[in-house]
Write a protein that holds these residues in place. Structure first.
Motif, PDB file in Angstrom:
ATOM      1  N   PRO A  45     -20.505 100.374 -27.499  1.00  0.00           N
ATOM      2  CA  PRO A  45     -20.595 101.842 -27.658  1.00  0.00           C
ATOM      3  C   PRO A  45     -19.856 102.621 -26.579  1.00  0.00           C
ATOM      4  O   PRO A  45     -19.354 103.721 -26.828  1.00  0.00           O
ATOM      5  CB  PRO A  45     -22.098 102.092 -27.589  1.00  0.00           C
ATOM      6  CG  PRO A  45     -22.624 100.957 -26.774  1.00  0.00           C
ATOM      7  CD  PRO A  45     -21.779  99.773 -27.108  1.00  0.00           C
ATOM      8  N   THR A  46     -19.752 102.079 -25.363  1.00  0.00           N
ATOM      9  CA  THR A  46     -19.115 102.815 -24.273  1.00  0.00           C
ATOM     10  C   THR A  46     -17.609 102.694 -24.275  1.00  0.00           C
ATOM     11  O   THR A  46     -16.896 103.536 -23.701  1.00  0.00           O
ATOM     12  CB  THR A  46     -19.650 102.319 -22.926  1.00  0.00           C
ATOM     13  OG1 THR A  46     -19.391 100.900 -22.815  1.00  0.00           O
ATOM     14  CG2 THR A  46     -21.157 102.555 -22.837  1.00  0.00           C
ATOM     15  N   THR A  76     -14.459 105.393 -28.043  1.00  0.00           N
ATOM     16  CA  THR A  76     -14.700 106.825 -27.939  1.00  0.00           C
ATOM     17  C   THR A  76     -13.949 107.645 -28.979  1.00  0.00           C
ATOM     18  O   THR A  76     -14.261 108.821 -29.185  1.00  0.00           O
ATOM     19  CB  THR A  76     -14.300 107.324 -26.537  1.00  0.00           C
ATOM     20  OG1 THR A  76     -12.920 107.010 -26.313  1.00  0.00           O
ATOM     21  CG2 THR A  76     -15.153 106.648 -25.457  1.00  0.00           C
ATOM     22  N   TYR A 109     -26.725 100.397 -31.601  1.00  0.00           N
ATOM     23  CA  TYR A 109     -25.722 101.267 -30.965  1.00  0.00           C
ATOM     24  C   TYR A 109     -26.395 102.252 -30.007  1.00  0.00           C
ATOM     25  O   TYR A 109     -25.948 102.430 -28.862  1.00  0.00           O
ATOM     26  CB  TYR A 109     -24.931 101.986 -32.043  1.00  0.00           C
ATOM     27  CG  TYR A 109     -24.067 103.114 -31.540  1.00  0.00           C
ATOM     28  CD1 TYR A 109     -22.876 102.859 -30.869  1.00  0.00           C
ATOM     29  CD2 TYR A 109     -24.453 104.445 -31.741  1.00  0.00           C
ATOM     30  CE1 TYR A 109     -22.081 103.907 -30.397  1.00  0.00           C
ATOM     31  CE2 TYR A 109     -23.669 105.485 -31.265  1.00  0.00           C
ATOM     32  CZ  TYR A 109     -22.484 105.213 -30.599  1.00  0.00           C
ATOM     33  OH  TYR A 109     -21.716 106.231 -30.131  1.00  0.00           O
ATOM     34  N   TYR A 110     -27.488 102.873 -30.437  1.00  0.00           N
ATOM     35  CA  TYR A 110     -28.181 103.845 -29.581  1.00  0.00           C
ATOM     36  C   TYR A 110     -28.970 103.152 -28.481  1.00  0.00           C
ATOM     37  O   TYR A 110     -29.172 103.710 -27.392  1.00  0.00           O
ATOM     38  CB  TYR A 110     -29.083 104.732 -30.416  1.00  0.00           C
ATOM     39  CG  TYR A 110     -28.316 105.755 -31.232  1.00  0.00           C
ATOM     40  CD1 TYR A 110     -27.704 106.843 -30.611  1.00  0.00           C
ATOM     41  CD2 TYR A 110     -28.189 105.630 -32.614  1.00  0.00           C
ATOM     42  CE1 TYR A 110     -26.985 107.774 -31.347  1.00  0.00           C
ATOM     43  CE2 TYR A 110     -27.466 106.560 -33.365  1.00  0.00           C
ATOM     44  CZ  TYR A 110     -26.870 107.620 -32.720  1.00  0.00           C
ATOM     45  OH  TYR A 110     -26.137 108.543 -33.448  1.00  0.00           O
ATOM     46  N   ARG A 160     -27.996 100.453 -26.924  1.00  0.00           N
ATOM     47  CA  ARG A 160     -27.029 100.133 -25.879  1.00  0.00           C
ATOM     48  C   ARG A 160     -26.611 101.385 -25.107  1.00  0.00           C
ATOM     49  O   ARG A 160     -26.193 101.296 -23.936  1.00  0.00           O
ATOM     50  CB  ARG A 160     -25.817  99.456 -26.495  1.00  0.00           C
ATOM     51  CG  ARG A 160     -26.123  98.064 -27.050  1.00  0.00           C
ATOM     52  CD  ARG A 160     -24.896  97.435 -27.692  1.00  0.00           C
ATOM     53  NE  ARG A 160     -25.214  96.176 -28.316  1.00  0.00           N
ATOM     54  CZ  ARG A 160     -25.239  94.991 -27.691  1.00  0.00           C
ATOM     55  NH1 ARG A 160     -24.980  94.960 -26.391  1.00  0.00           N
ATOM     56  NH2 ARG A 160     -25.521  93.889 -28.341  1.00  0.00           N
ATOM     57  N   LYS A 161     -26.727 102.518 -25.758  1.00  0.00           N
ATOM     58  CA  LYS A 161     -26.449 103.777 -25.054  1.00  0.00           C
ATOM     59  C   LYS A 161     -27.688 104.308 -24.345  1.00  0.00           C
ATOM     60  O   LYS A 161     -27.661 105.414 -23.780  1.00  0.00           O
ATOM     61  CB  LYS A 161     -25.930 104.827 -26.043  1.00  0.00           C
ATOM     62  CG  LYS A 161     -24.570 104.472 -26.640  1.00  0.00           C
ATOM     63  CD  LYS A 161     -24.063 105.588 -27.537  1.00  0.00           C
ATOM     64  CE  LYS A 161     -23.736 106.832 -26.731  1.00  0.00           C
ATOM     65  NZ  LYS A 161     -23.093 107.886 -27.551  1.00  0.00           N
ATOM     66  N   ARG A 162     -28.788 103.509 -24.407  1.00  0.00           N
ATOM     67  CA  ARG A 162     -30.062 103.839 -23.751  1.00  0.00           C
ATOM     68  C   ARG A 162     -30.679 105.122 -24.296  1.00  0.00           C
ATOM     69  O   ARG A 162     -31.407 105.825 -23.606  1.00  0.00           O
ATOM     70  CB  ARG A 162     -29.886 103.920 -22.226  1.00  0.00           C
ATOM     71  CG  ARG A 162     -29.291 102.654 -21.626  1.00  0.00           C
ATOM     72  CD  ARG A 162     -29.334 102.690 -20.118  1.00  0.00           C
ATOM     73  NE  ARG A 162     -30.713 102.663 -19.638  1.00  0.00           N
ATOM     74  CZ  ARG A 162     -31.452 101.550 -19.509  1.00  0.00           C
ATOM     75  NH1 ARG A 162     -30.926 100.362 -19.865  1.00  0.00           N
ATOM     76  NH2 ARG A 162     -32.672 101.595 -19.045  1.00  0.00           N
ATOM     77  N   GLN A 163     -30.419 105.374 -25.552  1.00  0.00           N
ATOM     78  CA  GLN A 163     -31.071 106.493 -26.249  1.00  0.00           C
ATOM     79  C   GLN A 163     -32.181 105.913 -27.127  1.00  0.00           C
ATOM     80  O   GLN A 163     -32.070 105.770 -28.333  1.00  0.00           O
ATOM     81  CB  GLN A 163     -30.041 107.260 -27.079  1.00  0.00           C
ATOM     82  CG  GLN A 163     -28.925 107.891 -26.267  1.00  0.00           C
ATOM     83  CD  GLN A 163     -27.936 108.649 -27.125  1.00  0.00           C
ATOM     84  OE1 GLN A 163     -28.204 108.934 -28.292  1.00  0.00           O
ATOM     85  NE2 GLN A 163     -26.790 109.010 -26.534  1.00  0.00           N
TER      86      GLN A 163
END
Length: 634
Positions: free
Chosen positions: A13-14, A17, A46-47, A49-52
């Protein structure tokens, strides 16, 4: 490629972009319906891994509420539960590392409650998946109601939603069961008024089958009966059994079920029972006669009506009801009506109306299947024995032995013999035994032969008993039926002599050889059939050449005379006869004549001419000898 792209976006995910990940994955959800579970997991991952984490939880919640298959639900739910467990584990580790704080404790308790709630919701979520697959599945709606046990508001909401959702023409299962369960819910909670409202709405539903509407009405009536509202129950039944003006057929699917339910046998049966319990005798009769006039009666309704009339001493009227019922049905449905009618009629009149009773029995036996004739014949014979003539009873028994099923014939013959013995004595049974031996199969005939022989022995008819044993021996294979031969041997020991005993042994050997030959022949046929089925050659010409063997002409001539093992050697007979009757001189002349002609006979195609003994010709031979110097009869 699309699936690989979605996986790649969720794992990095990071680093990605330039692409909007969520729209791409959601577009994949619409395209690849067979990969829905994995795509939802990828979007939530995905979220994560984005820590959401809250956003990931929302994705999981959306997934378990929208997936259409149990497989996808299982995949998403397992990953969702593992996600919550990992968050709880992380919070516990943080508390251990940094110590307890009020904020951390509240957050941990909240996550534990959320996890417990998720596990409790699993059956409901799974039921929602099945309902999304088929929203007209009645059984799944009922299961959903059971999951809300103890929560009245949710139960009412579920019933209401189910009724609004299910299309009666598309319903899977009985839609009437849902309405009945809804009404019983209000009844169990002492809300009788609401329960009646549910039933009133249910009777207006356009069900596919009349039986479902009849089921609604029957439970509606039972509701009134449980609360002792008897007049209301009768009012409901009078209302539903009222025929519409045009009186449509019960099976006319073009008419709504509300116009056809008036012909429901179930509702009329309940109506008749209620009138019999709560109404008058005349009102009950009127209900039963309406059932008969519409020709919707069942055999049980006929029996109930006739029994009611009999209790009120309306015997002739009850007999007319039986006759109307018999005219409405065919075999085998009419069996119970006939047997009950005949029994009641004989019990009522006995021998007073004997001819009428005989006519009834003859009507019952006309077109009666063999399966049901036995009981009717026994009732008929009993009538003749008690009120008619004994010889008529014997004639009935005789007819019964010809009409019943094969497996019941032996039992019928035994009853015939027993009754003949009781009425006319044992000597009258001889003809019955002879008839049984001709008709019955081997196993039963063998048993009756033993009984017959024992009877003749008791009467002192030894020769007749021996003849019966001889006749019955053809049904008794000595290898399997030793009892028959043991009894015959005991009989010969007690009443025979050496010659009769020897004849019994000869017959036993003969019967054994007959059964052995039959068994061997059957085994050979079986083996031949098996060999033909398995070893049949593919080339027919090869099979012919295999069976045919060519030999030289001389060898064929020498082997052309086949040896007959059953050929009678007349030479030996001639020698024996000559030794007994003829002189030595004549014997030598005959031998010389036979030797002189043997060479000529062999030249004539192998035909051998035999000398006829002198005893055959008698005095004619002496005259021939005088005229012919050769001494050989011509």
């Amino acid at each position: 490629m699309w699936i690989e792209l979605c996986m790649l976006l969720s794992e990095h995910p990071t680093k990605v972009t330039s692409v909007k990940v969520e729209p791409v994955i959601r577009q994949g959800l619409q395209r690849f319906t067979d990969m829905t579970g994995k795509l939802w997991i990828s979007l939530a991952d995905y979220y994560i891994r984005k820590r959401q984490f809250d956003k990931a939880r929302d994705i999981y919640e959306e997934a378990v509420k929208t997936v259409m298959t149990v497989r996808d639900f299982g995949q998403v739910f397992d990953v969702y539960a593992e996600f919550e467990e990992q968050l709880i584990t992380l919070k516990i580790e943080q508390r251990t590392k940094h110590g307890k704080t009020e904020e951390n404790e509240l957050d941990l308790q909240l996550r534990l409650k959320r996890f417990e709630r998720l596990m409790e919701r699993r059956p409901l979520l799974l039921n929602s998946v099945l309902l999304r697959q088929n929203p007209h599945n009645v059984s799944e709606w009922l299961k959903r109601v059971a999951l809300y046990e103890g929560k009245p508001r949710e139960i009412v909401d579920t019933y209401t939603e189910a009724i609004k959702t299910i299309d009666p023409k598309l319903a899977t299962g009985k839609l009437s069961a849902l309405w009945i369960s809804f009404a019983k819910f209000y009844e169990d909670n002492s809300q009788l008024k609401e329960s009646r409202i549910i039933y009133e709405k249910a009777v207006l539903v356009p069900f596919v089958k009349v039986e479902e509407l009849a089921e609604i009405w029957s439970h509606y009536v039972e509701l009134e009966l449980r609360h002792e509202c008897y007049e209301e129950a009768l009012k409901h039944l009078r209302r539903v059994t009222q025929a519409p003006p045009h009186k449509p057929s019960y099976f006319d699917r073009t008419e709504p079920v509300q116009n056809r339910v008036y012909r429901s046998v179930k509702l009329w049966s309940i109506y008749a029972d209620l009138e019999e319990s709560l109404g008058t005798f005349q009102s009950t009769k009127a209900v039963y006669y309406r059932i008969l006039d519409m020709r919707i009666a069942s055999p049980q309704i006929i029996l109930n009506f006739a029994e009611l009339l009999e209790e009120k001493n309306y015997f002739e009227e009850s007999f007319k009801v039986y006759e109307r019922g018999i005219a409405m049905f065919k075999w085998p449905l009419v069996y119970d009506l006939w047997t009950t009618y005949l029994t009641k009629f004989v019990a009522r009149y006995g021998g007073d109306k004997l001819e009428r009773a005989r006519d009834l029995f003859e009507q019952a036996l006309d077109k009666c299947p063999a399966k049901f004739t036995k009981s009717v014949f026994l009732l008929y014979a009993k009538l003749e024995e008690e009120y008619g003539l004994k010889r008529h009873a014997m004639a009935v028994y005789n007819r019964a032995t010809q009409s019943v099923l094969d497996e019941e014939r032996a039992e019928m013959f035994q009853i015939y013999i027993n009754r003949a013995t009781a009425c006319f004595g044992v000597t009258h049974t001889r003809q019955i035994y002879e008839q049984a031996l001709e008709i019955l199969p081997d196993d039963d005939a063998r048993k009756f032969a033993l009984q017959f022989a024992e009877l003749e022995t008791k009467l002192g008819e030894i020769d007749r008993a021996r003849s019966i044993y001889i006749h019955g021996s053809q049904f008794a294979d000595p290898r399997h039926h030793n009892e028959f031969w043991r009894l015959w041997q005991a009989f010969e020991v007690s009443h025979g002599n050496e010659d009769t005993f020897r004849e019994m042994l000869r017959i036993k050997r003969s019967v054994r050889d007959k059964y052995s030959t039959a068994s061997s022949f059957s085994a050979v046929q079986t083996e031949a059939a098996a060999a033909a089925a398995t070893d049949e050659p593919a080339d027919p010409m090869a099979a012919i050449q295999k069976d045919v063997m060519f030999v030289r002409g001389t060898e064929q001539t020498q082997n052309s005379q086949a040896n007959n093992p059953d050929e009678i050697n007349l030479d030996d007979d001639d020698e024996d006869d000559d030794e007994e009757g003829a002189g030595e001189g004549e014997q030598e002349d005959n031998d010389g004549a036979r030797k002189s002609k043997s060479g000529k006979d062999e030249e004539d195609g192998g035909i051998v001419r035999q000398v006829v003994p002198d005893e055959v010709f008698g005095k004619l031979a002496e005259q021939v000898y005088k005229d012919d110097d050769s001494g050989i009869p011509q």
